[in-house]
Write a protein that holds these residues in place. Sequence first.
Motif, PDB file in Angstrom:
ATOM      1  N   ILE A  32       0.834  -1.208   0.000  1.00 32.32           N
ATOM      2  CA  ILE A  32       0.000   0.000   0.000  1.00 32.32           C
ATOM      3  C   ILE A  32       0.868   1.258   0.000  1.00 32.32           C
ATOM      4  N   ARG A  33       1.858   1.302   0.894  1.00 30.86           N
ATOM      5  CA  ARG A  33       2.602   2.539   1.115  1.00 30.86           C
ATOM      6  C   ARG A  33       3.794   2.714   0.181  1.00 30.86           C
ATOM      7  N   PHE A  34       4.412   1.629  -0.232  1.00 31.92           N
ATOM      8  CA  PHE A  34       5.595   1.754  -1.090  1.00 31.92           C
ATOM      9  C   PHE A  34       5.234   2.451  -2.411  1.00 31.92           C
ATOM     10  N   PRO A  35       4.183   2.006  -3.131  1.00 31.34           N
ATOM     11  CA  PRO A  35       3.820   2.732  -4.358  1.00 31.34           C
ATOM     12  C   PRO A  35       3.397   4.169  -4.098  1.00 31.34           C
ATOM     13  N   ALA A  36       2.661   4.393  -2.981  1.00 36.82           N
ATOM     14  CA  ALA A  36       2.195   5.744  -2.683  1.00 36.82           C
ATOM     15  C   ALA A  36       3.354   6.683  -2.389  1.00 36.82           C
ATOM     16  N   LEU A  39      -0.020  16.587  10.432  1.00 41.60           N
ATOM     17  CA  LEU A  39       0.176  15.186  10.059  1.00 41.60           C
ATOM     18  C   LEU A  39      -1.144  14.541   9.665  1.00 41.60           C
ATOM     19  N   ALA A  40      -2.173  14.782  10.461  1.00 43.65           N
ATOM     20  CA  ALA A  40      -3.476  14.163  10.202  1.00 43.65           C
ATOM     21  C   ALA A  40      -4.062  14.637   8.878  1.00 43.65           C
ATOM     22  N   VAL A 100      -3.759  11.782   1.561  1.00 45.12           N
ATOM     23  CA  VAL A 100      -3.242  10.568   0.929  1.00 45.12           C
ATOM     24  C   VAL A 100      -4.292   9.470   0.923  1.00 45.12           C
ATOM     25  N   ARG A 101      -5.003   9.333   2.039  1.00 45.91           N
ATOM     26  CA  ARG A 101      -5.939   8.227   2.200  1.00 45.91           C
ATOM     27  C   ARG A 101      -7.253   8.448   1.468  1.00 45.91           C
ATOM     28  N   GLU A 102      -7.792   9.681   1.537  1.00 43.75           N
ATOM     29  CA  GLU A 102      -9.129   9.931   1.011  1.00 43.75           C
ATOM     30  C   GLU A 102      -9.170  10.973  -0.094  1.00 43.75           C
ATOM     31  N   GLY A 103      -8.042  11.616  -0.370  1.00 43.35           N
ATOM     32  CA  GLY A 103      -7.994  12.566  -1.469  1.00 43.35           C
ATOM     33  C   GLY A 103      -7.982  14.020  -1.018  1.00 43.35           C
ATOM     34  N   ASP A 104      -7.668  14.895  -1.974  1.00 43.94           N
ATOM     35  CA  ASP A 104      -7.514  16.320  -1.670  1.00 43.94           C
ATOM     36  C   ASP A 104      -8.781  16.939  -1.108  1.00 43.94           C
ATOM     37  N   ARG A 105      -9.923  16.597  -1.674  1.00 45.28           N
ATOM     38  CA  ARG A 105     -11.166  17.253  -1.253  1.00 45.28           C
ATOM     39  C   ARG A 105     -11.479  16.982   0.218  1.00 45.28           C
TER      40      ARG A 105
END
Length: 272
Positions: A159-163, A223-224, A230-235
């Motif tokens: 999950i995190r390596f590509p991101a 941080l949050a 990253v998790r849910e998008g810019d909006r």
Amino acid sequence: MSSRSATARLSDDRPRVSVERDGHVLLIGLDREEKRNAADLRMLRELALAFGRLESDPELWVGLVFAHGDHFTAGLDLGDVAAAVTPEGLDITPEGGINPWQVDGVQLTKPLVMAVRGTCLTLGVELALVSDIVVSGRSSRFGQIEVRRGILPFGGATIRFPARCGWGNAMRWMITGETFDAREALRIGLVQEVVFNDQVYNRAYDIAHRIAAQAPLAVQATLANAKLAVREGDRAAEARLQSELVRLMRTEDSRLGMQSFQQRGDATFTGR
């Protein structure tokens, strides 16, 4: 990070993870030096408890993860860990702990800094991926080598390596099982600084304390919001910005920060 005596190193009763409070920083050290810090089940559970302590103590604002000895970790001690895998998977999180890889829906809200020397394989790379800032020694070598053992990375690397590093960079190393050096780790963004080997801990320590000198509620909010993006998008992140600003402006730390700005000095924050 000094070596233990031969007797202490061979004692199976010795903790696998050292935990020490240093002001507002929690120093978390992998401590199975005689096995190049290969993680058995006990180490994983102690690491989970250390993360839980960092999260639950309001006076701890930053975590610093490092390793005793010359190597960060040789990866999982598969002989020990494999026996604990049930039909439901591997449970390494005791009551009061947080899964160190944070792949079960429970996330740390406080920043992690990581110091890497020597070998850093599998779970070590996944700890780097879950950390916010990583300092590496020049001679460090990294490897996400699970495919060489017939398993997949199960601590969040898929999950995190590509991101963090981009699809091609992540796949280059995850599905070949090859190792790579500190210069490549810096190029792809897995680590943020590369320094001489004997400077790794001190540099990471300085960064951790630099973060701890800032307003902790503001650090956690920053941080949050970044993690939300990253998790849910810019909006989703954008929708929280104004309310978070208003909340932080009402804190004592904001008042202290504004006061220090006017006085052209540095604030001593309280976390309130």
